[in-house]
Design a protein around this motif. Structure first.
Motif, mmCIF file in Angstrom:
data_model
loop_
_atom_site.group_PDB
_atom_site.id
_atom_site.type_symbol
_atom_site.label_atom_id
_atom_site.label_comp_id
_atom_site.label_asym_id
_atom_site.label_seq_id
_atom_site.Cartn_x
_atom_site.Cartn_y
_atom_site.Cartn_z
ATOM 1 N N ASN A 290 -65.383 3.082 -3.944
ATOM 2 C CA ASN A 290 -64.597 3.535 -2.790
ATOM 3 C C ASN A 290 -64.456 2.398 -1.783
ATOM 4 N N GLN B 55 -67.772 13.169 -8.302
ATOM 5 C CA GLN B 55 -66.699 12.191 -8.231
ATOM 6 C C GLN B 55 -66.857 11.130 -9.307
ATOM 7 N N SER C 78 -59.243 7.728 -9.404
ATOM 8 C CA SER C 78 -60.298 8.598 -8.879
ATOM 9 C C SER C 78 -60.130 10.013 -9.425
ATOM 10 N N GLU D 213 -65.100 7.337 -10.175
ATOM 11 C CA GLU D 213 -64.233 6.264 -9.691
ATOM 12 C C GLU D 213 -64.150 5.186 -10.766
#
Length: 376
Positions: free
Chosen positions: A159, A368, A239, A370
């Motif tokens: 991020n 999450q 993402s 990524e």
């Protein structure tokens, strides 16, 4: 009068790349004390066979940790939340400073060359933020712009990379740093439960710094001029948040313990693995690349089951995740900076060649996933 505006080519073909942000240097650091899993079981006086099994079957040999002080009779006692926050502040600043200076040394830069500092941490809360403390304690230029990414967990390094890549695009030639500093010792809760045992068996202290520049960087902080080594270009991000697993990884208030406590759902490795294919397909969409074109995989060292699930679902080999496995073995899960520990090991191998593609992959609370696509 209409002026023609040059626009960058689409990602298709992935050629050209003048002015694209590059990863030009990396450095890591850990806290001072190193423990084997066997030694931790002894020091923490853990006798429960179920908990001992979690520690001893973790694929971890050693971790860097700052344990609670000894109480009466030499027993390690749980620290109150205030002491844990103090520990986080001390360790994050110390490790972060060491990692930052190691990163700068790797490219012949000095502290005065840094123009932006983005700090990532999830193991404690600081205001005005870790970036401000690092700037003050290391004596960075007070004009250095800064940002802090707090509470996003193990995925947050990517991020931050996305955020700082945007900053670099707007400031060509300026040196930016992504600094992940995780004092996981400050998130320990010693209560003898299986919930905390899973966390206590897995995480370690660590910090990692990554230097970024858009175009060529000329550092003159020590009175000389250096051209930053050519590093991989950052080409694309993808993402994915698994909203059905929002509570599967969380760091929240434990009313019984009167402190924050981290929770990992036992099923989360399989959930993450099952969704990894969705994200890699999106990352490679429109690029003309297949998974077999990726020469280097740098996956977050989230734990043995997480790594195995990603390997199975993405069809990777054990060689593909050798650095991921090695970092887990030697450091445990150092949260947001784990993938940079693996990246440093890849660079030390000196096997990446111009034109090679790589994928960076992190995962954490959200749940999450990524990913980033890079090219040397």
């Amino acid at each position: 009068m209409t002026m023609a505006i040059d626009r960058p080519e689409k990602l298709s073909g992935l050629t050209g790349g003048q002015g694209i942000t590059r990863m030009v240097g990396v450095g890591t650091a850990s806290s001072a004390d190193v423990f084997t899993q066997d030694r931790l079981l002894e020091l923490l006086e853990i006798e429960d066979p179920r908990i001992r099994s979690v520690f001893l079957n973790s694929a971890i040999d050693t971790r860097h940790l700052t344990l609670p002080p000894e109480g009466p009779g030499g027993v390690r006692v749980a620290e109150p939340q205030g002491d844990l926050l103090d520990k986080h502040k001390k360790l994050a600043v110390e490790m972060g400073g060491q990692a930052l200076q190691a990163c700068l040394k790797s490219i012949g830069a000095s502290l005065s060359d840094v123009r932006h500092l983005c700090c990532v941490t999830s193991t404690g809360f600081l205001t005005p933020g870790l970036s401000a403390l690092i700037i003050r304690d290391l004596g960075l230029d007070p004009h250095t712009s800064r940002s802090d990414i707090v509470g996003m967990g193990c995925n947050a390094g990517l991020n931050a990379l996305g955020v700082v890549s945007g900053w670099s695009a707007a400031h060509p030639g300026d040196l930016a740093i992504v600094l992940c500093a995780e004092a996981c010792s400050a998130a320990y809760a010693l209560d003898g439960t299986m919930r905390t045992a899973v966390v206590n068996s897995l995480f370690g202290d660590g910090a990692a710094a990554l230097a970024l520049v858009n175009g060529e960087w000329e550092g003159n902080g020590d009175g000389t001029t250096e051209i930053a080594p050519v590093g991989p270009r950052i080409l694309k991000f993808a993402s994915y948040i698994i909203t059905d697993a929002l509570d599967a990884m969380r760091y929240d208030w434990d009313r019984d313990q009167d402190r924050f406590s981290f929770f990992l759902d036992p099923q989360i490795p399989y959930v993450v693995g099952a969704h990894a294919e969705i994200v890699i397909d999106r990352l490679l969409a429109g690029t003309g690349l297949r998974r077999s074109d990726i020469g280097h995989w740098l996956v977050h060292s989230g734990g043995k089951k997480v790594i195995d699930a990603v390997v199975v679902n993405l069809g990777l080999s054990r060689h593909d995740v050798r650095h991921t496995v090695g970092v887990l073995r030697d450091y445990g899960n150092v949260s947001s900076g784990s993938f940079l520990f693996s990246y440093e090991r890849l660079l030390e191998e000196r096997i990446a060649e111009p034109g090679d593609y790589g994928v960076l992959m992190t995962m954490g609370p959200g749940s999450q996933i990524e990913m980033a696509l890079i090219q040397w």
